[in-house]
Scaffold this motif. Structure first.
Motif, PDB file in Angstrom:
ATOM      1  N   GLY B  93      35.458  34.778  29.110  1.00 26.44           N
ATOM      2  CA  GLY B  93      35.222  34.823  30.600  1.00 26.44           C
ATOM      3  C   GLY B  93      35.742  36.101  31.106  1.00 26.44           C
ATOM      4  O   GLY B  93      35.072  36.455  32.422  1.00 26.44           O
ATOM      5  N   ALA B  94      35.686  37.458  30.236  1.00 25.72           N
ATOM      6  CA  ALA B  94      35.727  38.720  30.045  1.00 25.72           C
ATOM      7  C   ALA B  94      34.026  39.084  29.396  1.00 25.72           C
ATOM      8  O   ALA B  94      33.438  38.346  28.551  1.00 25.72           O
ATOM      9  CB  ALA B  94      36.607  39.472  29.380  1.00 25.72           C
ATOM     10  N   VAL B 105      35.972  40.326  34.406  1.00 27.41           N
ATOM     11  CA  VAL B 105      35.870  38.901  34.271  1.00 27.41           C
ATOM     12  C   VAL B 105      35.759  38.347  35.176  1.00 27.41           C
ATOM     13  O   VAL B 105      35.295  37.980  36.451  1.00 27.41           O
ATOM     14  CB  VAL B 105      37.593  39.277  34.509  1.00 27.41           C
ATOM     15  CG1 VAL B 105      38.438  37.450  33.974  1.00 27.41           C
ATOM     16  CG2 VAL B 105      38.467  39.638  33.484  1.00 27.41           C
ATOM     17  N   ARG B 106      34.799  37.055  34.443  1.00 23.90           N
ATOM     18  CA  ARG B 106      33.729  36.100  36.097  1.00 23.90           C
ATOM     19  C   ARG B 106      33.687  36.659  36.583  1.00 23.90           C
ATOM     20  O   ARG B 106      33.739  36.319  38.459  1.00 23.90           O
ATOM     21  CB  ARG B 106      35.026  34.784  36.315  1.00 23.90           C
ATOM     22  CG  ARG B 106      35.764  34.493  35.087  1.00 23.90           C
ATOM     23  CD  ARG B 106      36.831  33.305  35.927  1.00 23.90           C
ATOM     24  NE  ARG B 106      37.145  32.092  34.023  1.00 23.90           N
ATOM     25  CZ  ARG B 106      37.980  31.182  34.409  1.00 23.90           C
ATOM     26  NH1 ARG B 106      38.588  30.991  35.295  1.00 23.90           N
ATOM     27  NH2 ARG B 106      38.256  30.884  33.144  1.00 23.90           N
ATOM     28  N   THR B 113      40.299  43.918  38.439  1.00 26.81           N
ATOM     29  CA  THR B 113      42.040  42.974  36.908  1.00 26.81           C
ATOM     30  C   THR B 113      42.913  44.132  37.440  1.00 26.81           C
ATOM     31  O   THR B 113      42.606  44.979  36.729  1.00 26.81           O
ATOM     32  CB  THR B 113      41.124  42.704  35.622  1.00 26.81           C
ATOM     33  OG1 THR B 113      39.566  42.635  35.791  1.00 26.81           O
ATOM     34  CG2 THR B 113      42.060  43.083  34.882  1.00 26.81           C
ATOM     35  N   THR B 151      42.465  34.566  33.699  1.00 25.85           N
ATOM     36  CA  THR B 151      40.994  35.121  34.159  1.00 25.85           C
ATOM     37  C   THR B 151      40.858  34.146  35.652  1.00 25.85           C
ATOM     38  O   THR B 151      39.714  34.021  36.332  1.00 25.85           O
ATOM     39  CB  THR B 151      40.287  35.112  33.210  1.00 25.85           C
ATOM     40  OG1 THR B 151      39.994  33.061  32.614  1.00 25.85           O
ATOM     41  CG2 THR B 151      39.956  35.437  31.920  1.00 25.85           C
ATOM     42  N   SER B 163      40.408  39.415  41.120  1.00 21.49           N
ATOM     43  CA  SER B 163      39.835  37.971  39.834  1.00 21.49           C
ATOM     44  C   SER B 163      40.312  37.823  38.239  1.00 21.49           C
ATOM     45  O   SER B 163      40.190  37.025  38.073  1.00 21.49           O
ATOM     46  CB  SER B 163      38.263  39.228  39.635  1.00 21.49           C
ATOM     47  OG  SER B 163      37.058  38.924  39.969  1.00 21.49           O
ATOM     48  N   SER B 164      41.325  38.830  37.928  1.00 17.03           N
ATOM     49  CA  SER B 164      42.156  38.439  37.037  1.00 17.03           C
ATOM     50  C   SER B 164      43.415  39.851  37.295  1.00 17.03           C
ATOM     51  O   SER B 164      43.486  40.590  37.295  1.00 17.03           O
ATOM     52  CB  SER B 164      41.204  39.378  35.572  1.00 17.03           C
ATOM     53  OG  SER B 164      42.474  39.229  34.928  1.00 17.03           O
ATOM     54  N   GLU B 510      33.759  28.096  30.370  1.00 12.98           N
ATOM     55  CA  GLU B 510      34.066  28.507  29.271  1.00 12.98           C
ATOM     56  C   GLU B 510      34.657  27.976  28.090  1.00 12.98           C
ATOM     57  O   GLU B 510      35.606  26.706  28.363  1.00 12.98           O
ATOM     58  CB  GLU B 510      35.248  29.547  29.798  1.00 12.98           C
ATOM     59  CG  GLU B 510      34.478  30.580  30.349  1.00 12.98           C
ATOM     60  CD  GLU B 510      35.370  31.465  31.142  1.00 12.98           C
ATOM     61  OE1 GLU B 510      36.697  31.271  31.213  1.00 12.98           O
ATOM     62  OE2 GLU B 510      34.863  32.326  31.832  1.00 12.98           O
ATOM     63  N   THR B 529      31.121  31.600  26.723  1.00 13.38           N
ATOM     64  CA  THR B 529      31.120  31.885  28.737  1.00 13.38           C
ATOM     65  C   THR B 529      29.697  31.778  29.281  1.00 13.38           C
ATOM     66  O   THR B 529      28.975  32.763  28.633  1.00 13.38           O
ATOM     67  CB  THR B 529      31.550  33.717  28.173  1.00 13.38           C
ATOM     68  OG1 THR B 529      33.063  33.500  27.797  1.00 13.38           O
ATOM     69  CG2 THR B 529      31.600  33.949  29.686  1.00 13.38           C
TER      70      THR B 529
END
Lengths: 211, 680
Positions: B93-94, B105-106, B113, B151, B163-164, B510, B529
């Motif tokens: 995800g990272a 992230v994503r 984040t 995530t 996002s995270s 992922e 990922t």
């Protein structure tokens, strides 16, 4: 009629006492043959149903079953916890039924199993459970050896720990071999009865690693 | 910078992690252990068929079983440099973003984040940014007993991160009274923790000083540093048990940094572009948790942080004199900016537990942010009060089916807007113990303060997450696959005018595989990922694959312990396909491309020993060394362009490889006996 009833009742009580004794005897005999998680699971239930004297034996053996399951599952940390939790409860119950001052040998047996139960908690995940339960396990074992220095089962568990602990943290493979051999000598003549007598197979398994 | 600390703890961890930990050497008088990160996952007490909602999240807790991560394992990935967000880049995800700190992230930026410690926001987790050189984290990653890296699809108890969310729970009382120090060429530090005799309170402090100039003389760096880099930080902590179940914790940290560097100016031959950033920071966190009765639990938190940052840009000529050139593009390269930020947060969460592991949680929080400063001649000033209320329920629909449903409402005084964010997740456990998880949620975030200094009509930006996940944990192995779709709305755009007209999407798959069993004393995990994302934001002319997104990323983390030589080897390998880059000007995109792939191997080795063999005092010491980017691969993260677009220079690592070697020592009073006598 009344007499007959009393007779029957007496007979029944005696019989069930006999059956009980048989039950413990039979369960221990089965325990001597047990190998798989399933065997020990079944036996744990059996022991829990036994109310015979001496009272500490049934919870002691139930705890031992859970300890054995934990050792069998040691590479599957996800599954161990419920067995460890039950094992700890049962071992503590057995301890509560004993007077360590008057029954040091019996208490040593229970502390040995309690030490194994705490060891199974370490297997859940050594990283997260190791420090706390490794310590508790060690302490229970120390207690067992204080109560009965010559207990062959406490000796086996010590050997096991010495074998698997890295040297930096006090491991000693030579000492492990020596202790397991000593323990095995004491267990050489196969014992029966309901008193704790396991350990021979465990010693042999550990010693086989030296070949 | 805090590498040594890492190694120290890594070792502490390893010691505990050896297959059958030894007696008496590293002992932990833990009194009660309330589960870490308890409120972010449903946990039933039903022994053998526990359903834990886990879509979107990686949890590392001090109660991890089997192949689940523990906090120490999560933060000791080789190359993590004492920064929790770098360590977590080894999870799926990272993105592997080598030129900047933070978690991308994503398809989200690092701004999207957020890190939370004991419920409250850690606004500036790292030292002030320096272009092209990732800056160290301020907080020691070993402070945490629970790490939840979400995530996507996280709980209604948290917000403000599109996002995270990185949800961290600090540890309670230390294991024992101990003191430590470490000495590395770039950093030295010392600290101690004192545990009260009755095991009910503790205090401690740490001081660290980092200066990279000596190291930079030996290992040449691309930037020519004229100041520092210097980092100093100190912290104190105080923790006390209150009543039967209460825990009150105070953490207070201060930091200072100074980094000044020259790089060749890209628009001219003779000039050098100077950049200096100095920062002063204080972070304070007070938290309290306690059961009010058997079924009611209270958690309260307060945080205050102060941040002051001075940025200075200037041009120097060949003689080293500062020159001011009053026309574009050079005029952009002379500037001064001072900014002070006060941030405060108060938070209260109340939980009520019902039978069968069901629970209701509700609470409120208030955030205060006040920026004041100036950028050249313009004033920077903004004040925001953000109020949030939230509620969430853990519901067992059946023995093998659990749901978590919640909502969060936020009001910002600055934006004068109210938003409502629904959150929901569902977990279904199969007979073989594996599990399907679903999660959905809307996540709002205020635009960064940089866009709020001028008059604006900006609104919250938002992202909607849809996540499906499957996990299986058995035999000390852990497999996880997750697919997701995300929609970004109302992203901030700066061109043609400041607006919320941006939007975008992200979707991907992922994979995570961890295996602690197959090879003795070896622990590894592998991740993959896949990311497909496009967004139109800031100065993008239309939806583009953002420059911080590589379509394919794979990582491997390996930890191997050699018990016979007391050595721990930690290896990490990250690979990613190339990232897009663009040169964007007012007419649109005049150059674009894809960088070459990223491929980095980091190696850390720690040898552990004990110098003092005394019964009461035990030291836990060692030598640690490491190399990052072992293979010397020339990494390209993107390109810098000259103003006219004619010159293009790759953004690479400041030095091909980085090295460290040092020693650490830690002393603890072995109080095992005290502890055990109370517990057996």
């Amino acid at each position: 009629m009344k007499k007959l009833l009393i007779c029957l009742a007496v007979l029944f009580v005696t019989y069930s006492g006999f059956a009980q004794s048989n039950a413990l005897q039979q369960a221990v005999a089965k325990l001597d043959q047990a190998q798989t998680v399933k065997d020990y699971e079944t036996l744990e239930k059996t022991f829990l149903g036994i109310t015979e004297q001496p009272a500490w034996l049934a919870p002691y053996y139930a705890a031992f079953c859970n300890a054995k399951i934990g050792f069998l599952l040691q590479d599957d940390g996800e599954k161990i916890e419920p067995y460890s939790v039950r094992g700890e409860e049962q071992a503590k119950k057995a301890l509560a039924l004993l007077d360590a001052a008057k029954q040091p040998k019996e208490a040593a047996e229970v502390y040995t199993v309690l030490s194994m139960v705490y060891r199974t908690k370490v297997f859940i995940n050594p990283m997260s459970y190791g420090r706390k339960y490794g310590t508790l396990s060690e302490q229970a074992l120390k207690q067992a050896k204080t109560l009965d220095a010559q207990n062959p089962r406490a000796m086996f568990v010590t050997a096991w720990v010495k074998y698997y602990t890295p040297r930096m943290w006090g491991g000693d493979k030579d000492l492990a071999k020596q202790l397991a051999t000593q323990s095995l000598q004491q267990l050489a003549t196969p014992a029966t009865g309901t008193d704790p007598h396991w350990g021979k197979a465990e010693d042999e398994a550990l010693l086989s690693k030296f070949k | 910078m805090k590498t040594s600390t890492i190694i120290l703890l890594l070792f502490a961890g390893t010691a505990a992690a050896q297959n059958k930990p030894a007696a008496g050497s590293t002992l932990k008088p833990v009194a009660d252990s309330t589960p870490a990160v308890a409120d972010t996952a449903i946990k039933s007490k039903r022994a053998l068929h526990e359903v834990v909602i886990s879509a979107g999240a990686f949890e590392a807790s001090d109660r991890a079983k089997g192949a689940s991560l523990t906090p120490i394992e999560a933060v000791t990935v080789a190359g993590s440099n004492g920064d929790i967000s770098l360590a977590l880049r080894s999870l799926p995800g990272a993105q592997q973003i080598g030129e900047q700190e933070g978690l991308f992230v994503r398809g989200g930026t690092s701004e999207e984040t957020r890190q939370f410690i004991d419920g409250t926001l850690l606004r500036t987790p790292n030292y002030p940014s320096v272009p092209g050189v990732p800056q160290a984290a301020r907080i020691n990653p070993f402070l945490f007993r629970g790490i939840l890296f979400s995530t996507g699809g996280y709980s209604a108890l948290y917000g403000g991160a599109m996002s995270s969310a990185l949800i961290l729970e600090s540890e309670d009382l230390p294991e024992k009274t101990s003191a430590r120090f470490f000495l590395f060429p770039t950093v030295l530090g010392a600290g101690m923790q004192h545990l009260a005799k009755n095991n009910r309170s503790s205090f401690g402090f740490n001081l660290n000083y980092g200066n990279q100039s000596l190291y930079n003389n030996i290992v040449p760096q691309k930037p020519d540093y004229f100041s520092g880099p210097i980092y100093m930080d100190g912290n104190v902590n105080f923790r006390i048990k209150t009543g039967k179940t209460g825990m009150l914790k105070l953490y207070s940290g201060w930091g200072h940094s100074d980094v000044g560097m020259n790089n060749p100016d890209i628009d001219s031959v003779a000039l050098k572009a100077g950049y200096q950033v100095r920062g002063w920071n204080s972070y304070n966190n007070l938290s309290f948790r306690s059961y009010l009765s058997q079924n009611w639990k209270l958690e309260a938190g307060a945080a205050y942080s102060y941040n002051r940052q001075e940025n200075n840009l200037h041009l120097t000529n060949e003689k080293g004199n500062v020159v001011a050139i009053p026309y574009i593009p050079y005029s952009y390269k002379t500037s001064d900016r001072n900014l002070e930020t006060d941030f405060a947060q108060g938070r209260l969460v109340i939980s009520h537990f019902f039978p069968q592991g069901q629970a209701l949680r509700f609470g409120a929080e208030q955030f205060y942010t006040h920026d004041h400063g100036r950028s050249n001649d313009s004033l920077l000033r903004v004040t925001d009060h953000l109020t949030a209320v939230f509620a969430e329920g853990d519901i067992y629909l059946a023995d093998n089916l659990a749901a978590k449903v919640g909502a969060r409402m936020e009001y910002s005084s600055l934006l004068q807007k109210t938003v409502v964010a629904p959150r929901a997740s569902l977990a279904y456990r199969l007979r073989d113990g594996s599990q399907f998880n679903l999660a959905y949620g809307i996540f709002y975030q205020e635009p960064a303060n940089d866009y709020l200094y001028q008059p604006n009509q900006l609104n919250f930006s938002s992202a909607s997450h849809y996540i499906l996940n499957y996990t299986k944990k058995a035999n000390n192995r852990f497999f996880r696959v997750e697919v997701y779709y995300k929609q970004y709305q109302d992203l901030v755009k700066t061109i043609p005018t400041l607006s919320n007209n941006g939007k975008g999407y992200a979707q991907g798959v992922e994979l995570f595989w961890r295996d602690k069993k197959s090879i003795k004393n070896l622990d590894y995990w592998i991740t993959y990922t896949y990311l497909d994302t496009k967004r139109d934001f800031l100065n993008y002319p239309y939806q583009l694959r953002p420059s911080f997104a590589a379509p394919h990323t794979a990582t491997i983390a390996i930890k191997k312990y050699f018990p016979d030589i007391n050595t721990n080897v930690n290896l990490s390998w990250a690979m990613a396909t190339g990232r897009p880059y663009y040169h964007i000007n007012y007419n649109g995109i005049d150059d674009q491309g894809t960088t070459k792939g990223y491929n980095a191997v980091n190696l850390h080795v720690a040898w552990l020993c004990s110098f003092i063999k005394n019964k009461k005092w035990k030291d836990f010491s060692g030598v640690a060394m490491g190399i990052n980017n072992l293979t010397g691969t020339r990494q390209v993260f993107g390109y810098n362009y000259s103003y006219n677009g004619m010159v293009k220079q790759p953004i690479t690592l400041p030095a091909t490889r980085s090295f460290f070697i040092g020693i650490f020592m830690s002393f603890g009073i072995d109080r095992t006996d005290d502890f055990l006598n109370n517990n057996l």
